[in-house]
Design a protein around this motif. Structure first.
Motif: not given
Length: 540
Positions: A352-358, A203-211, A327-331
């Motif tokens: 490039r895509i794993n700056l934020w990995t959950f 939630e924190q990252v989704a609201v504040q980041s476009r990475a 903004q890319l969301i990859a699964g």
């Protein structure tokens, strides 16, 4: 007894070269913010640190003299700052930061105010940031002219940037955060602490980041649904304005993959009768969700990397690049690092895509969340069958006892749970699921999860290769490989090392006076260089 020394009020403020300007007697007919600040009846300024550009020394001296007339108690200290361009953020902030770092603040004896009525907007922003970061231990002060007497003192307002002092603001912030968390969890009151922490971070990252965001986890863990929820949350907070575009990369085949993603121009290939924009262009200004991104081919990976880095790419058959800012969301349900090592996925694209990995955990890793998810699925099934569906207490206990046991594999995760509840809801007479309906469904699930002999052998082989790698797995004797595969299968279905040990050593443990199943299993895994984290994907 010595009398306590009164605290002093110190103001730091920029000279306003326009608002504070004035020469000759007529200057007293104008409202000048810095002079007005020192005229406030209920605010005694003991010292004014008057910051000004090097070329405004004369104006600063005039202002200091006028302040001495209206407020003899105020000591004015003029301080020129080396700012050549007051509209340059970097230069202005750097000069103010150097000044603040060299200032001898004494919060024990002095109260500090920062005057933000004067100065350029850039200077005001910099002052705000210095106070907000507590580099200046004080509050903001702003003055306003009176409605009638424009040459009078007017009024002043103090602003404390410590938001904890503002109960209403703090409460609204907490409420907004709670609403965001509940939205991402589809309103389900989840109880798993690790999962709840994960959602808080998302939630924190989704609201504040476009990475880019990378969501990993097994099939059916809820990656697609979470991606849609992230998009909806961002749009509600005005983080994106464009559409949500999604694609399962496993459905892409052959030449059509490039066209589907990047578009094509008319005549690019046989059958290209018109231009096609492609999904990346459709997602401009919004969110592109690429599920199972590990299924993309090498050419598509290279093009996607370019599109992410430059926001530009070349449609099939085109000689002119197009732009798209998304903004890319990859699964993925794969370990992309392993795919990189096997040469199936580009290392630079992964970087490039794993700056934020959950990582979304499997359903069996969250047994405490099965009860609230069961209630959620009952509501969903009620809508699907068109009538209110409930479970009596006996039926619910029967189902949950099985669902939270090590016997329940939940191979398809939430897809399995959704299907199970929907089947029971469909068979529920009068909208009430009984124990008989539950027992029938449990038998169906057991049969569904029971692999055939041939299938079990393939699964076993794949599991060992997945954990050890093909090279090490091929060096094992068949006996060791079959045994290790069974151990790995039990570990994957267990919540902890101890649970797995109890299942694996169920017979021999009864003959021992002192048992330590976890230690026995740990030593067995160590023979193959493995730990519990290696075989389960979780901590010990």
């Amino acid at each position: 007894m010595a009398k306590a020394r009164a605290r002093k009020t110190v103001v730091l403020g920029m000279l306003g070269t326009t608002l504070d300007n004035g020469q000759g007697p007529q200057r007293w007919t104008r409202w000048r913010p810095t002079v007005a600040l020192c005229q406030q009846e209920d605010l005694l300024v003991h010292r004014l640190e008057l910051l000004h550009p090097p070329n405004a020394t004369s104006l600063a001296a005039t202002l200091a003299g006028d302040i001495r007339q209206v407020s003899p108690e105020t000591e004015v200290r003029g301080r020129p700052l080396d700012i050549q361009n007051p509209w340059d953020l970097e230069e202005t902030y750097g000069a103010l930061l150097d000044y603040v770092r060299g200032y001898a603040f004494n919060p024990e004896a002095e109260d500090y105010l920062v005057h933000i009525t004067t100065g350029t907007h850039i200077a005001q922003i910099c002052m705000f940031l210095l106070v907000e970061s507590r580099l200046i231990p004080g509050k903001l002060v702003q003055v306003s002219p009176g409605p009638r007497d424009r040459a009078g003192a007017g009024t002043h307002t103090l602003i404390d940037l410590d938001l904890s002092q503002y109960d209403t603001l703090a409460a609204r912030f907490r409420q907004e955060q709670r609403e965001g968390l509940a939205f991402l969890k589809s309103g389900i009151d989840t109880r798993n602490a690790a999962f709840n922490r994960l959602i808080e971070r998302i939630e924190q990252v989704a609201v504040q980041s476009r990475a880019p965001l990378l969501i990993t986890g097994p099939t059916g863990a809820g990656k697609s649904q979470l991606a849609r929820r992230i998009y909806a949350l961002k749009k509600s907070r005005r983080g994106v304005a464009g559409p949500f575009v999604d694609l399962n990369c496993a459905t892409l085949r052959g030449d059509g993959a490039m066209s589907a993603l990047f578009g094509h121009v008319k005549g690019a290939f046989t059958g290209a009768l018109s231009d096609r924009p492609g999904l990346l262009r459709q997602a401009n200004g919004g969110v592109l969700f690429l599920d199972e991104i590990g299924e993309l081919g090498a050419d598509e990976q290279a093009m996607l990397l370019r599109a992410l880095e430059d926001k530009r790419f070349l449609p099939v058959g085109a000689d002119r690049e197009v732009e798209s800012d998304f903004q890319l969301i990859a699964g993925t349900n794969r370990d992309l690092q392993v795919e990189v090592e096997r040469g199936r996925f580009r290392e630079d694209l992964l970087a490039r895509i794993n700056l934020w990995t959950f990582r979304l955990p499997a359903l069996r890793e969250r047994p405490e969340d099965i009860p609230p998810n069961l209630l959620f699925e009952l509501d969903q099934s009620s809508e699907a069958v068109g009538t209110r569906v409930t479970m009596n207490k006996e039926a619910q206990k029967r189902f949950l006892d099985f669902a939270t046991s090590t016997e329940a594999r939940w191979a398809g995760n939430f897809r399995d749970l959704n299907a199970a509840v929907l089947r029971m809801a469909t068979l529920a007479t009068g909208g009430r699921i009984t124990r008989d309906v539950v027992d029938e469904e449990l038998e169906r699930l057991r049969e569904q999860w029971r692999p055939s002999g041939a299938k079990a052998a393939v699964v076993a082989g794949d599991l060992v290769a997945e954990v050890l790698g093909e090279n090490l797995a091929s060096e094992l004797d068949r006996f060791d490989r079959v045994q290790l595969a069974d151990v790995l299968s039990v570990c994957r279905a267990s919540r902890s090392l101890s649970d797995a040990g109890r299942v694996l050593f169920a017979q021999s443990r009864a003959q021992k006076k002192s048992v330590n199943d976890a230690d026995r299993l740990k030593k067995y895994l160590a023979r193959f260089g493995l730990t519990w984290a290696d075989v389960s994907g979780r901590g010990a």
